[in-house]
Design a protein around this motif. Structure first.
Motif, PDB file in Angstrom:
ATOM      1  N   HIS A 212     -10.027 -30.473   0.347  1.00 37.45           N
ATOM      2  CA  HIS A 212      -9.764 -29.075   0.678  1.00 37.45           C
ATOM      3  C   HIS A 212     -11.116 -28.398   0.806  1.00 37.45           C
ATOM      4  O   HIS A 212     -11.889 -28.356  -0.151  1.00 37.45           O
ATOM      5  N   ILE A 213     -11.448 -27.907   1.984  1.00 38.19           N
ATOM      6  CA  ILE A 213     -12.760 -27.295   2.194  1.00 38.19           C
ATOM      7  C   ILE A 213     -12.598 -25.790   2.346  1.00 38.19           C
ATOM      8  O   ILE A 213     -11.877 -25.323   3.240  1.00 38.19           O
ATOM      9  N   GLU A 214     -13.244 -25.054   1.437  1.00 41.48           N
ATOM     10  CA  GLU A 214     -13.237 -23.586   1.523  1.00 41.48           C
ATOM     11  C   GLU A 214     -14.220 -23.167   2.604  1.00 41.48           C
ATOM     12  O   GLU A 214     -15.397 -23.521   2.521  1.00 41.48           O
ATOM     13  N   PRO A 215     -13.807 -22.434   3.620  1.00 41.90           N
ATOM     14  CA  PRO A 215     -14.793 -22.009   4.613  1.00 41.90           C
ATOM     15  C   PRO A 215     -15.810 -21.056   3.977  1.00 41.90           C
ATOM     16  O   PRO A 215     -15.442 -20.275   3.091  1.00 41.90           O
ATOM     17  N   ARG A 216     -17.074 -21.170   4.396  1.00 41.37           N
ATOM     18  CA  ARG A 216     -18.108 -20.261   3.888  1.00 41.37           C
ATOM     19  C   ARG A 216     -17.822 -18.860   4.365  1.00 41.37           C
ATOM     20  O   ARG A 216     -17.753 -18.622   5.575  1.00 41.37           O
ATOM     21  N   LYS A 217     -17.662 -17.920   3.421  1.00 40.63           N
ATOM     22  CA  LYS A 217     -17.332 -16.560   3.840  1.00 40.63           C
ATOM     23  C   LYS A 217     -18.581 -15.834   4.342  1.00 40.63           C
ATOM     24  O   LYS A 217     -18.534 -15.034   5.234  1.00 40.63           O
ATOM     25  N   VAL A 218     -19.717 -16.167   3.738  1.00 37.07           N
ATOM     26  CA  VAL A 218     -20.944 -15.446   4.084  1.00 37.07           C
ATOM     27  C   VAL A 218     -21.909 -16.473   4.644  1.00 37.07           C
ATOM     28  O   VAL A 218     -22.201 -17.457   3.976  1.00 37.07           O
ATOM     29  N   ASN A 219     -22.381 -16.245   5.858  1.00 33.02           N
ATOM     30  CA  ASN A 219     -23.365 -17.201   6.370  1.00 33.02           C
ATOM     31  C   ASN A 219     -24.699 -16.510   6.552  1.00 33.02           C
ATOM     32  O   ASN A 219     -25.073 -16.109   7.649  1.00 33.02           O
ATOM     33  N   LEU A 220     -25.411 -16.371   5.433  1.00 29.31           N
ATOM     34  CA  LEU A 220     -26.707 -15.702   5.472  1.00 29.31           C
ATOM     35  C   LEU A 220     -27.723 -16.541   6.221  1.00 29.31           C
ATOM     36  O   LEU A 220     -28.631 -16.017   6.856  1.00 29.31           O
ATOM     37  N   LYS A 221     -27.575 -17.862   6.123  1.00 32.26           N
ATOM     38  CA  LYS A 221     -28.592 -18.752   6.693  1.00 32.26           C
ATOM     39  C   LYS A 221     -28.745 -18.587   8.193  1.00 32.26           C
ATOM     40  O   LYS A 221     -29.834 -18.684   8.722  1.00 32.26           O
ATOM     41  N   SER A 222     -27.617 -18.382   8.861  1.00 33.12           N
ATOM     42  CA  SER A 222     -27.734 -18.328  10.322  1.00 33.12           C
ATOM     43  C   SER A 222     -27.898 -16.892  10.828  1.00 33.12           C
ATOM     44  O   SER A 222     -28.007 -16.681  12.032  1.00 33.12           O
ATOM     45  N   ALA A 223     -27.907 -15.895   9.912  1.00 34.59           N
ATOM     46  CA  ALA A 223     -28.015 -14.495  10.361  1.00 34.59           C
ATOM     47  C   ALA A 223     -29.424 -14.213  10.879  1.00 34.59           C
ATOM     48  O   ALA A 223     -30.411 -14.577  10.245  1.00 34.59           O
ATOM     49  N   ARG A 224     -29.508 -13.538  12.018  1.00 33.95           N
ATOM     50  CA  ARG A 224     -30.831 -13.173  12.570  1.00 33.95           C
ATOM     51  C   ARG A 224     -31.349 -11.885  11.938  1.00 33.95           C
ATOM     52  O   ARG A 224     -32.533 -11.627  11.913  1.00 33.95           O
TER      53      ARG A 224
END
Ligand code: FAD
Length: 341
Positions: A212-224
């Protein structure tokens, strides 16, 4: 123990899931390339898994000279013991001089297991790696071309440089996002080597019943663009200003630990030594003092704007643009200006 091999390759453990390489692997390929160029040796990538061969060309484009593919349906999902067996077997066979892993949950599990099995050293959570000659302070012996494994220590108050004189290979886990992702070169040539590793049934102690994989709610890494708020925001209600500015500028919301600990926002937004490491094109730090543990996670951002009431706040020493003022007055003006554009 593995005998030192000064001609050994620089290796990267190619962590993948469901046929996608983890971003940190490609960052590490670039760093491994730099280290290997100094040492004048090739870069190798170890790629265990099931139906993963197509990933080899991506690793080569990002700097690997050789990709060791270990294709086995029993390696489809990560399990520590069989994966450690793959790494140990190949390390004993090829004797690389350096092995790098991402400091991901998986890498943090695997690397110490491999280090203990082959009695190598291992430095966790590095933020930089360099090659240098090192003099042993006790024996005065000069060791040529060792790996300097650099990481924050004592709560981030000092930056420690750790070296291994006699434990080989030199191994490190490296934080995600701290090494720049170098552009790929799809015309690079490399060799794909298929390896078979004996995986005894007794090593497969776990049986996977369901994933069961919880989707990442916050994707700071890819934010410009990231707008981050700190303790100076003052309350959860006022933290809405940070969300509004992020919305107006099209950015993600980050936070310092003080903001998280005060309950202004969830831990998944925390940036810094014990949070996420980011390097966006623009980082706006509002009401953040600029403690060393926060800076560890954001100071590689291309442009930093700091808003702080205190002109002596340390954040101004790394900011490209500084606004000395009350964020509760400054941010509404910024939002208004952005909306009027
Ligand atoms: P504060 O220290 O409270 O600073 C608030 C700032 O806001 C001040 O500079 C103040 O001048 C300014 N201010 C106040 N009011 C206003 C206003 N109205 N307008 C504008 N400015 C205002 N911290 C992290 O952030 N991330 C980490 O991952 C992290 N990991 C840590 C790990 C360890 C082992 C330790 C020991 C600490 C860690 N910390 C981390 C905590 C870190 O040391 C600091 O305590 C934290 O970063 C402080 O957050 P802050 O600057 O937002 O809050």
């Amino acid at each position: 123990m593995i005998a030192p091999n000064r001609q050994g390759e620089v290796w990267v453990f190619a962590e993948q899931e469901d046929g996608s390489l983890h971003d940190v692997v490609l960052e590490l390929c670039g760093k491994a390339r730099q280290l290997a160029d100094v040492l004048k040796v090739p870069v190798g990538a170890v790629l265990p898994g099931h139906q993963i061969r197509p990933l080899a060309s991506k690793l080569i484009a990002h700097g690997a000279d050789r990709v060791y593919v270990v294709e086995d349906s029993r390696l489809a999902h990560f399990q520590t013991i069989p994966y450690a067996r793959v790494l140990c077997t190949l390390i004993e066979k090829y004797r690389p001089q350096i092995v790098l892993y991402g400091a991901t949950p998986l890498g943090r599990d695997l690397a110490p297991r491999v280090a203990s099995a082959i009695q190598a050293g291992m430095t966790a959570d590095c933020t930089d790696l360099q090659i240098s000659d090192v003099t042993d302070p006790k024996t005065k012996e000069v060791h040529r071309n060792l790996l300097l494994q650099i990481r924050p220590a004592f709560g981030g108050n000092i930056i420690a440089t750790i070296v291994n004189y006699d434990r080989w290979p030199q191994m490190a886990t490296v934080r995600e996002g701290v090494m720049p992702l170098l552009p790929p070169n799809p015309s690079r040539n490399g060799e794909i080597i298929d390896e078979k590793v004996e995986i005894d049934e007794s090593l497969l102690a776990l049986r996977l019943i369901e994933r069961h994989i919880e989707p990442r709610k916050v994707n700071l890494k890819s934010a410009r663009v990231i707008v981050a708020g700190g303790g100076g925001v003052g309350s959860k209600e006022d933290f809405r200003l940070i969300h509004e500015l992020a919305g107006a500028i099209g950015g993600a919301v980050g936070a310092s630990r003080a903001a998280v600990d005060s309950g202004f926002i969830g831990k998944e937004h925390q940036i810094g030594q014990t949070g996420t490491t980011v390097r966006p094109a623009l980082y706006i730090a509002a009401g953040i003092s600029g403690a060393v543990q926060h800076r560890a996670g954001m100071e590689e951002s291309a442009k930093i704007i700091a808003i702080n009431i205190d002109p002596n706040a340390p954040i101004f020493s790394i900011a490209h643009y500084g606004i000395v003022g009350d964020l509760k007055k400054v941010i509404p003006m910024m939002i208004k200006a952005l909306r009027e554009r």
